[in-house]
Design an enzyme around this catalytic site. Sequence first.
Site, PDB file in Angstrom:
ATOM      1  N   CYS B 242     -91.578  27.875  91.637  1.00  0.00           N
ATOM      2  CA  CYS B 242     -92.771  27.449  92.350  1.00  0.00           C
ATOM      3  C   CYS B 242     -93.915  28.372  92.010  1.00  0.00           C
ATOM      4  O   CYS B 242     -94.726  28.689  92.847  1.00  0.00           O
ATOM      5  CB  CYS B 242     -92.515  27.455  93.845  1.00  0.00           C
ATOM      6  SG  CYS B 242     -91.236  26.298  94.317  1.00  0.00           S
ATOM      7  N   VAL B 243     -93.933  28.864  90.802  1.00  0.00           N
ATOM      8  CA  VAL B 243     -95.055  29.679  90.355  1.00  0.00           C
ATOM      9  C   VAL B 243     -96.297  28.892  90.585  1.00  0.00           C
ATOM     10  O   VAL B 243     -96.273  27.690  90.464  1.00  0.00           O
ATOM     11  CB  VAL B 243     -94.957  29.922  88.852  1.00  0.00           C
ATOM     12  CG1 VAL B 243     -96.257  30.459  88.312  1.00  0.00           C
ATOM     13  CG2 VAL B 243     -93.891  30.916  88.597  1.00  0.00           C
TER      14      VAL B 243
END
Lengths: 349, 428
Positions: B242-243
Site C-alpha cells: 500500500c505504498v
Amino acid sequence: MAKFKVVHYINQFYAGIGGEEKADHMPEAIKGAVGPGLAFQAAFGEQAEIVATIVCGDSFYNENMEKARETILGMVKQCSPDLFVAGPAFNAGRYGVACGDIASSVQNSLGVKALSGMYLENPGVDLYKKSIYLIETKNSAVDMRNAIKKMVSLGLKLLKSEEILTPQEEGYLKRGFRKNYFADKRGSHRAIDMLIQKMKKDPFTTEFAMPTFDRVNPNPAIKDMSQTKIAIVTSGGIVPKGNPDHIESSSASKYGKYDISKFRDLTDQDHETAHGGYDPTFANLDSDRVIPVDVLRDMEKEGRIGELFNFFYATTGNGTSVANAKAFAAEIAKDLISNDVQAVILTST
Amino acid sequence: MRLELRDILIKNIQFGDVSEIKNHTLYVNRQDIESLVMEDEHIKEVLIDIARPGEEVRITPVKDVIEPRVKIDSDTGMFPGVISKVRTVGTGKTNVLKGSAVVTSGRIVGFQEGIIDMTGEGAKYTPFSETNNLVLVCHCHDQIKAQDHEKSVRLAGIKVANFIGELSIGLEPDQVAVYETLPLLQNILKYPDLPKVAYVQMLQSQGLLHDTHVYGVDAKNIIPTILYPTELMDGAIMSGNCVSACDKNTTYHHQNNCVVHDLYKKHGTEINFVGVIITNENVYLADKERSSDWTAKLAEFLGVDGVIISQEGFGNPDTDLIMNCKKIEEKGIDTVIITDEYAGRDGASQPLADADEKANAVVTGGNANELVILKPMKKVMGHMEFIDKIAGGFNGNVAEDGTITIELQAIIGATNEIGFNKLSARDY
C-alpha cells in the site's frame, strides 16, 4: 467598462535621457507612455491605459537597490495601477535585474500583477522567474515588436484573470514549477513512443529533465569525541507518543523539537514514529532503533562522548519536498549552533 | 507462450439470490461472499457493498483492487502459489470479467492506503471510478498483528475475485484477444529487422505494506528474473503493498499491465517485444546493487536494443530506478523510465530523490503532491477517520461540511508508474 490602469518601468536609455553616462539617473515618474511605452499603448488599445512611466538609471537602481525600490514603490502606489510592466530588458544585465526586482516587489508588496521580458541568459532570469512572468525575448531590441506583442497579450490575461497556458503557448520563460495535466495518451504508450524515437536516434522530448543535485561534502572528522556535544536529527519521524505536533506521515510541512533530557531509553510507552513510508512496527516498539538515545546515554556515561544535547529534531522524510527539507535544515542548524552543539547524528529510514 | 484473453463485459453488479452472471450483470449472493471471507480466523466481520461508476460513493482506506478472472481449459489457476497450485501460468484461455473489480477496504493497517471516489474531482484520477466495484470492508479481530491483518485482507480480496471469476465458466466472451511470445531465439529469428525491446518491471519490496508476491514468493527474496508477458495476465504477480496509494500497483494493475499491452500492440510492426524482466526495490544497499546489476546483466543477455523501466513507489526506490537506468544504459541499451514526482504542493521543489544524466528519457505520472479538493459523498464505504493521517493527508484537511483537501498521493492509482493514466506533469 473602465480601462485598466498600467504603470510602465523603463531605464534611462529607453526614456531617451542618455546612455551609460546617464545611468545614475534617479527614479522619476512621467505621466503617460514614453519610448517603448508608446508601442505598448498601441497594443493595449482601448483595453488598458499606461497612466505613468517610471524611469530609473540602471546604475542607480543596482547600486542603491533598497532606496530605488522604496522610492519607486511609492510612485507606483500613488497611481494604484492594475498592472505593472517592466522593460523588456533583452540581454541588458543591470536593466534585467532592475526590471525583475521592481516588478516582483510591486507584485509582492502592493499586490499588483506584474511582468517583464528578457533574454534567457539575462542574469535577471534566474533571480526572478519564479516570482513573476518573464516573456522570453531575443538578445537585442530588434525583437521589440514581438516582445511587446507577447507581453501585452499575457498582461491582458493577467488583468482579466484568465488562465495562463504553458510557457510555449504564452511565450514566457519556464518558471521552474511542475504542474499536472492530462496528456492525450496514457503513460505506457508515451513511454514506448519515446523509446522507439530514442532507438531510431530521432529527437525526443523527455517529460522531466533531470535536475543537477547539490551534493554536500562532509566536514573533517572530529578528533576527540569525549569533549563533543552531540545532537540527533532524524527524518525517520520519531515523535513523542501521540505525535503532538501532528507531523504529517508524508509530505511534511514541519519538524518537531523534543526534549529528551529525562530519557535514558525510549520505549513504546513514550515514543513512536509518524513516518508513513516504512514498516513502523520495529520503530514503534523501540524508537532507539531510529534515534539511538539509549546507546548515546551509555557512551555519555562512559565518557566516550562529551554530552547528548537535550533535544532532538524530527520530521518525516517521506515524500517531503526538498524545498521544505532545506528550510527545516536551515532553522535546525541555526538552533544547533546557538546551543553550542558540535556534531550531529543524522538518521534516515 | 500463447494466451487467449476472453473478455466478458460486466456493466452492472447487483445483489441476488444466486451468484451468477446474466446479461452483462454480475449478481452476487452476499452469503456466498461472506462465508468465503469469514473462513479466515483473523476476520471478525465483513461488510459487502457495491460501488458503481457515477455514484456518490467514496471508498477508503483502500488496500487492493483485483479483477475477477478465471483460467478455463487448463489445470493451472489464477494467482499460482497463493490460491492455486504453483504451476507456470500464461498459456491457454482466461476469462476476464471486464468492467468489474473487487476492492478491499477496512480499518487501516498503515498510513498508505487510499481513496476511490466514484464521481466528482477525485474520480478523474483513479481508474477504479470506471469499474463496477464489489467492495469488501473487512474488520479483523483487535490485537491482530499488522502483518496478519495485511495478509488476511489481501487473501480475502483474491479469494472473492477468484470466486466471481469462476462464475463465468461456460459463458461466451464478448471479445477475444490473443497474446503470444515465442521463446527468445525463435522470436528474434521471426523479426530479425525490428529493434528488440524488453520491459523491466520494478516491484515494491520495502517491507510491510510495501510488498509484492511473485508466484507466492515475497519479492524481497527474489533475484531479478525473466517472465513471459502473459504470465502477468494470469496473476503471477500480486500486490501486497500500500505504498502511497497514488503510485502503488494494485493487483488489477499487474493483471492489466499497460506497458505489456502497449508493447504487444507494436510487437511485430515497430518493435520485437521479447519479454519481461522483474526486479525488486529492497531497502539494503547490497540488495540494490545486486538487483540492478542483474537487471542490466539480463537485459544484455537477452540482447535487447531498448527497455522500458517502470518504478513503483517513490523516494527510496528512486535510487533503484536510477541504478537500473544507469547500468542498463552503460550496456549500450536505450532506456525510457516511467516514474512520478514529489515536487511539493506548489510544484517548485526537486521532484525526485535521485537523478542521473543518463536518465534522459523520462515519462512522468504527474506530481503526487498537487492538492485536490474532494467534495463530501453521500456514502462512505470504509472509514473516514483516517483521512488526515493517510499519506497525502494533513491535520485539519477536512472542512466542516466534509470537504477534503488532500494530495493526489492519497488517490488510488493517481500517478501510477506503469503509465496506466493520461496524467503527466510539465514545466511552467
